[in-house]
Design an enzyme around this catalytic site. Structure first.
Site, PDB file in Angstrom:
ATOM      1  N   GLY A 133       5.436  -1.459  14.942  1.00  0.00           N
ATOM      2  CA  GLY A 133       4.861  -0.440  14.032  1.00  0.00           C
ATOM      3  C   GLY A 133       4.020   0.331  15.085  1.00  0.00           C
ATOM      4  N   ARG A 134       3.129  -0.097  15.672  1.00  0.00           N
ATOM      5  CA  ARG A 134       1.940   0.577  16.373  1.00  0.00           C
ATOM      6  C   ARG A 134       2.539   1.270  17.727  1.00  0.00           C
ATOM      7  NH1 ARG A 134       1.455  -4.766  16.489  1.00  0.00           N
ATOM      8  NH2 ARG A 134       1.187  -6.080  18.322  1.00  0.00           N
TER       9      ARG A 134
ATOM     10  N   GLU B 168       0.709  -1.239  -0.046  1.00  0.00           N
ATOM     11  CA  GLU B 168      -0.014  -0.120   0.095  1.00  0.00           C
ATOM     12  C   GLU B 168       0.886   1.367   0.233  1.00  0.00           C
ATOM     13  OE1 GLU B 168      -2.282  -2.983   2.690  1.00  0.00           O
ATOM     14  OE2 GLU B 168      -0.134  -2.366   2.365  1.00  0.00           O
TER      15      GLU B 168
ATOM     16  N   HIS C 148     -24.388  13.231  20.727  1.00  0.00           N
ATOM     17  CA  HIS C 148     -25.580  13.367  19.491  1.00  0.00           C
ATOM     18  C   HIS C 148     -25.700  12.478  18.614  1.00  0.00           C
ATOM     19  CE1 HIS C 148     -27.111  17.340  21.331  1.00  0.00           C
ATOM     20  NE2 HIS C 148     -25.593  17.542  21.470  1.00  0.00           N
TER      21      HIS C 148
ATOM     22  N   LYS D   9      -3.456  -9.939   3.173  1.00  0.00           N
ATOM     23  CA  LYS D   9      -2.481  -9.452   2.355  1.00  0.00           C
ATOM     24  C   LYS D   9      -2.044 -10.395   1.213  1.00  0.00           C
ATOM     25  CE  LYS D   9      -0.499  -5.799   5.143  1.00  0.00           C
ATOM     26  NZ  LYS D   9       0.577  -5.262   5.809  1.00  0.00           N
TER      27      LYS D   9
END
Length: 543
Positions: free
Chosen positions: A269-270, A214, A386, A506
Site C-alpha cells: 500500500g505504501r 476504517e 520557529h 486492529k
C-alpha cells in the site's frame, strides 16, 4: 546456510573501528582540512543534487559503507527485486512497485506472466475515466458534472494520494475540489462533505479487499449522506467508484464493477499511489502530468538499478542512514522540505520508512543485533524553524536532517524564494559548524550568557536540491526514498515489505467495539486497565 550476524561481519567491525577514530573530529576540522569537501562529497544524478558533505564522514567512510553493501549482497538483491523474485519472504510475494512505472515495452515476469501490459491497461482505464470527469462528460445522478472528488482510504491509500495532490496542486484543475478522508473518527467524513453538493460529488473508495474497517465505515457514511441528499439508492453507481480487487464486495456496495480499478498483491500500500490508488491524483492533475510523474519514478528506478554503489544516490542515502543510526546513534531523521507544496511529504515518509523498516527480527526470524528504522518526522521550512529547530540545534538528542529545496519556485513572488532558500542553506551551515564560545564572547556577550548562546555544531544533515517541483521531480524524490529504505533493509537483513505490526491492534479493536456498544456483553476479559476504561466509557455513554 545461516546468514552471519551483521555485527560480526568484517566490514561492520571495520566501520566500528573507523567510527572510533573519528570520535574527536568535528565538521569544522573536516572542512578546514579539505577545501573541496563541499563538492567532493556530493553526487548529482537524474536531476537531483545530493550534498552529503555535512555528514560526519570521510571518503574512507563511504568506501567502507559501500564495501558493507557489497558484502551483504545489495547489488544482487536489487537485481532480484527488479526481476520479480519473491523477496517478500514472509508473505511469499514479489515486490514490484517498479513495475507500476515501467514503460509499455518493458518485461517484468511474475509467476510466468509479464505484468507490464496489465499495469498499462489500468493506467489507460484511469486516464479515460479521468478525462471524462475533467471534461464534464461524466454526469451525476441528477445530470450535473462532477466538481468534488472525495478519496476515502487509509494508510497507503490515503497518505500517498494526499501527499502527491498537495505536492502537485500547482498542476491541478482548479475547477475540481479534491478532499481526502481516512480517519474513522466521524469528524473526518462529516467535515469533508459538510459544504459539498451531493449532485456534483464523486467518492473514490480505495480498499483492496473492500473490507478495511476504517475505510468501509467512512464509505457507508458517505453512501448514506449521498442517498439522503439525492433521494435514491440508484444514485450510488453514478457517484462512487472503487479501487479494489474484490468485485463481489464492490458490487454489493452498489458500485458498477466497470468502474473498479485494479491493483496487485505484489505492490504494498505504501508503494502504490503511482497506480490505481492515485486515481484521485490523476483526475486532479490530468493523465499527462501523471505520466510525467511516472517517468520521474522510472528514471530513479533505472539509476538505482544500474549505477555503481559509490555513485548510486538512493543506495548512498540509505547507507548514510545506517551510518548515522547504528554508528553515530542518531535517534531520528527530520524531513525538512523548503517548499510549502511538500507539507505532507514528512507524513508520507513516516509510513514509507517506519512501516517498512520498523522491524526487530531478521529474515530468518532472529532478533536483530542493531537498531533499525530511526523515527521520521518534520515540517516545511521555515515554519519548523520557529518550532522544533531549537531542539535540533541545542538539544541533547542526535537528529539527522534532510533539507529538500528547489532552485526555482512555482510561485515567484518578489524576494520570497531567495529568502526561503537562504534560510535552508543557513540552517544546514549552522547545524554543521555551530558557534563557539570564543565567537560568542567576541560579539560582546556577557559571560553568564555565553553557554546559552553557544552552538555545538557537528550535527549531520543532507541537502537535496532540484530545479523545480514538477511531476517528474516528485516521482524522482519518492523513488529516492523508496530505494533508500530498501537499501537500509538489506543491510539490516529485515523484510521491508510486510507490516504485521499493524495487525494486533486492529484485531483487538474488533473485539472491543461490540463491548463498547452494549452493556449486555459477556464479562470483560481484558487487563484491569482496559476493563476499567471500557466500563467508564460505557457508563458515561449511558450504557
Amino acid at each position: 546456510m545461516t546468514t552471519p550476524s551483521l555485527t560480526q561481519r568484517p566490514t561492520w567491525q571495520a566501520l566500528a573501528r573507523h567510527r572510533d577514530s573519528l570520535q574527536s573530529e568535528h565538521l569544522r576540522q573536516f572542512f578546514a582540512a579539505d577545501p573541496n569537501r563541499g563538492t567532493s562529497l556530493a553526487l548529482e544524478a537524474v536531476g537531483i543534487y545530493f550534498d552529503y558533505s555535512k555528514n560526519r564522514v570521510t571518503s574512507e567512510t563511504i568506501s567502507l559503507l559501500t564495501a558493507l553493501a557489497e558484502e551483504v549482497g545489495l547489488p544482487a538483491r536489487i537485481a532480484a527485486m527488479f526481476r520479480g523474485d519473491k523477496i517478500n519472504t514472509t508473505e511469499g510475494r514479489s515486490v514490484l512497485h517498479v513495475a507500476l512505472r515501467a514503460p509499455r515495452d518493458a518485461k517484468i515476469v511474475v509467476d510466468g506472466e509479464n505484468v507490464v501490459p496489465a499495469v498499462h491497461a489500468v493506467l489507460d482505464k484511469m486516464a479515460a475515466f479521468s478525462e471524462r470527469i475533467r471534461s464534464g462528460q461524466w454526469l451525476g445522478f441528477t445530470g450535473q458534472p462532477i466538481r468534488n472528488i472525495v478519496n476515502i482510504g487509509i494508510g497507503g491509500s490515503d497518505l500517498g494520494p494526499v501527499m502527491a495532490y498537495e505536492a502537485l496542486r500547482h498542476y491541478s484543475e482548479r475547477g475540481l475540489n479534491c478532499r481526502f478522508v481516512s480517519n474513522v473518527d466521524g469528524t473526518d467524513i462529516a467535515e469533508a462533505v459538510r459544504d459539498l453538493d451531493a449532485s456534483e460529488t464523486l467518492f473514490i473508495i480505495a480498499s483492496k479487499t473492500f473490507t478495511t474497517i476504517e475505510t468501509l465505515t467512512n464509505a457507508h457514511s458517505a453512501r448514506s449522506w449521498l442517498v439522503a441528499a439525492l433521494g435514491s439508492e440508484q444514485a450510488v453507481s453514478k457517484h462512487f467508484v472503487a479501487v479494489s480487487t474484490a468485485a463481489e464486495e464492490v458490487s454489493k456496495f452498489g458500485i458498477d464493477t466497470a468502474n473498479m480499478f485494479e491493483f496487485w498483491d505484489w505492490v504494498g500500500g505504501r508503494y502504490s499511489y503511482d497506480a490505481a490508488i492515485g486515481l484521485s491524483l490523476m483526475i486532479a492533475i490530468g493523465p499527462n502530468n501523471f505520466r510525467d510523474m511516472l517517468a520521474g519514478f522510472h528514471a530513479m528506478d533505472e539509476h538505482f538499478r544500474t549505477a555503481p554503489l559509490p555513485q548510486n544516490l538512493p543506495a548512498l542515502h540509505g547507507l548514510l542512514t545506517v551510518w548515522n543510526t547504528n554508528f553515530l546513534e542518531a535517534e531520528s531523521v527530520a524531513i525538512l522540505p523548503y517548499d510549502q507544496y511538500l507539507k505532507r511529504f514528512p507524513a508520507y515518509l513516516q509510513q514509507l520508512t517506519m512501516e517498512s523498516n520498523g522491524k526487530s527480527v531478521t529474515l530468518e526470524g532472529n532478533p536483530v543485533a542493531v537498531n533499525t528504522s530511526p523515527v521520521y518526522w518534520g515540517e516545511p521550512g521555515t515554519n519548523g524553524q520557529h518550532s522544533f529547530y531549537q531542539l535540533i540545534h541545542q538539544g541533547t538528542r542526535r537528529i539527522v536532517c534532510d533539507f529538500l529545496g528547489f532552485t526555482h519556485s512555482l510561485n515567484p513572488l518578489g524576494k520570497h524564494h531567495d529568502l526561503l532558500m537562504a534560510n535552508m542553506f543557513a540552517q544546514a551551515e549552522a547545524l554543521a559548524f555551530g558557534k563557539t564560545a570564543e565567537e560568542v564572547k567576541a560579539e560582546g556577550t556577557a559571560d553568564r550568557l555565553v553557554p546559552h548562546r553557544t552552538f555545538a555544531g557537528n550535527r549531520a544533515s543532507n541537502t537535496i536540491l532540484l530545479d523545480k517541483l514538477t511531476p517528474a521531480a516528485l516521482g524522482k524524490l519518492v523513488a529516492l526514498y523508496e530505494h533508500s529504505v530498501f537499501t537500509q533493509g538489506i543491510i539490516w537483513n529485515i523484510n521491508s515489505f510486510d507490516q504485521w505490526g499493524v495487525e494486533l491492534g486492529k484485531v483487538l479493536a474488533k473485539r472491543i467495539a461490540p463491548e463498547l456498544e452494549s452493556a449486555a456483553s459477556p464479562p470483560l476479559a481484558h487487563d484491569s486497565s482496559t476493563n476499567a476504561l471500557i466500563e467508564r466509557y460505557r457508563k458515561q455513554r449511558g450504557r
